[in-house]
Design a protein around this motif. Structure first.
Motif, PDB file in Angstrom:
ATOM      1  N   GLN A 183       0.836  -1.210   0.000  1.00  0.00           N
ATOM      2  CA  GLN A 183       0.000   0.000   0.000  1.00  0.00           C
ATOM      3  C   GLN A 183       0.867   1.256   0.000  1.00  0.00           C
ATOM      4  O   GLN A 183       0.559   2.229  -0.666  1.00  0.00           O
ATOM      5  CB  GLN A 183      -0.954  -0.009   1.215  1.00  0.00           C
ATOM      6  N   ARG A 184       1.971   1.203   0.726  1.00  0.00           N
ATOM      7  CA  ARG A 184       2.911   2.334   0.737  1.00  0.00           C
ATOM      8  C   ARG A 184       3.544   2.519  -0.638  1.00  0.00           C
ATOM      9  O   ARG A 184       3.686   3.643  -1.120  1.00  0.00           O
ATOM     10  CB  ARG A 184       3.992   2.113   1.807  1.00  0.00           C
ATOM     11  N   LYS A 191       2.213   1.780  -3.475  1.00  0.00           N
ATOM     12  CA  LYS A 191       1.168   2.389  -4.308  1.00  0.00           C
ATOM     13  C   LYS A 191       1.072   3.891  -4.050  1.00  0.00           C
ATOM     14  O   LYS A 191       0.989   4.689  -4.997  1.00  0.00           O
ATOM     15  CB  LYS A 191      -0.174   1.714  -4.027  1.00  0.00           C
ATOM     16  N   GLN A 192       1.116   4.296  -2.782  1.00  0.00           N
ATOM     17  CA  GLN A 192       1.049   5.718  -2.443  1.00  0.00           C
ATOM     18  C   GLN A 192       2.238   6.486  -3.029  1.00  0.00           C
ATOM     19  O   GLN A 192       2.064   7.581  -3.566  1.00  0.00           O
ATOM     20  CB  GLN A 192       1.048   5.904  -0.924  1.00  0.00           C
ATOM     21  N   VAL A 193       3.424   5.911  -2.910  1.00  0.00           N
ATOM     22  CA  VAL A 193       4.621   6.572  -3.422  1.00  0.00           C
ATOM     23  C   VAL A 193       4.527   6.737  -4.934  1.00  0.00           C
ATOM     24  O   VAL A 193       4.813   7.811  -5.475  1.00  0.00           O
ATOM     25  CB  VAL A 193       5.904   5.814  -3.013  1.00  0.00           C
ATOM     26  N   GLU A 211       1.861   6.851  -6.857  1.00  0.00           N
ATOM     27  CA  GLU A 211       0.865   7.874  -7.192  1.00  0.00           C
ATOM     28  C   GLU A 211       1.428   9.278  -6.959  1.00  0.00           C
ATOM     29  O   GLU A 211       1.250  10.177  -7.783  1.00  0.00           O
ATOM     30  CB  GLU A 211      -0.402   7.665  -6.368  1.00  0.00           C
ATOM     31  N   ARG A 212       2.126   9.438  -5.839  1.00  0.00           N
ATOM     32  CA  ARG A 212       2.678  10.754  -5.496  1.00  0.00           C
ATOM     33  C   ARG A 212       3.742  11.199  -6.494  1.00  0.00           C
ATOM     34  O   ARG A 212       3.727  12.343  -6.956  1.00  0.00           O
ATOM     35  CB  ARG A 212       3.264  10.715  -4.078  1.00  0.00           C
ATOM     36  N   THR A 263       2.343  12.254  -9.899  1.00  0.00           N
ATOM     37  CA  THR A 263       1.801  13.611  -9.812  1.00  0.00           C
ATOM     38  C   THR A 263       2.925  14.641  -9.823  1.00  0.00           C
ATOM     39  O   THR A 263       2.851  15.657 -10.521  1.00  0.00           O
ATOM     40  CB  THR A 263       0.945  13.768  -8.540  1.00  0.00           C
ATOM     41  N   GLU A 276       7.616   6.580 -13.004  1.00  0.00           N
ATOM     42  CA  GLU A 276       7.071   5.383 -12.360  1.00  0.00           C
ATOM     43  C   GLU A 276       8.006   4.191 -12.540  1.00  0.00           C
ATOM     44  O   GLU A 276       8.281   3.458 -11.585  1.00  0.00           O
ATOM     45  CB  GLU A 276       5.686   5.039 -12.905  1.00  0.00           C
TER      46      GLU A 276
END
Length: 99
Positions: free
Chosen positions: A52-53, A55-57, A59-60, A63, A76
């Motif tokens: 999950q971390r 995935k967050q990284v 996405e961040r 952006t 990515e």
């Protein structure tokens, strides 16, 4: 994004790339130091892998790439490779710390 200079020749382009590479390597070394510390706070290998971390990284940073007029796909790919390498290193540290 920083002010990117228009280069006059390939040699000048390479000088800028070499400078950026030095900055990247220094930053990766700093990141690695914190990854090493993080291993001490995690109780098990699932916490080290932390999907999950990840995935967050991802996405961040995608952006952030868009905000900097970078290529989110390239960013990515680079981050996925970097994260995989750091997870492997963190797993090694975690195993050494926790038997």
């Amino acid at each position: 994004m920083r002010d990117v200079q228009q280069c006059r020749d390939l040699s000048e382009v390479r000088q800028h790339i070499d400078r950026i590479d030095r900055e990247i390597v220094a930053t990766l070394a700093e990141r690695g130091y914190y990854v090493h510390q993080a291993a001490g706070f995690k109780r098990n290998e699932q916490e080290v892998k932390a999907p999950q971390r990840v995935k967050q990284v991802i996405e961040r940073v995608r952006t952030m790439a868009e905000e900097q007029q970078g290529d989110p796909g390239v960013v990515e790919q680079v981050y996925r490779a970097m994260i995989a390498a750091f997870i492997e290193a963190e797993m090694h540290t975690h195993r050494n710390n926790h038997g």
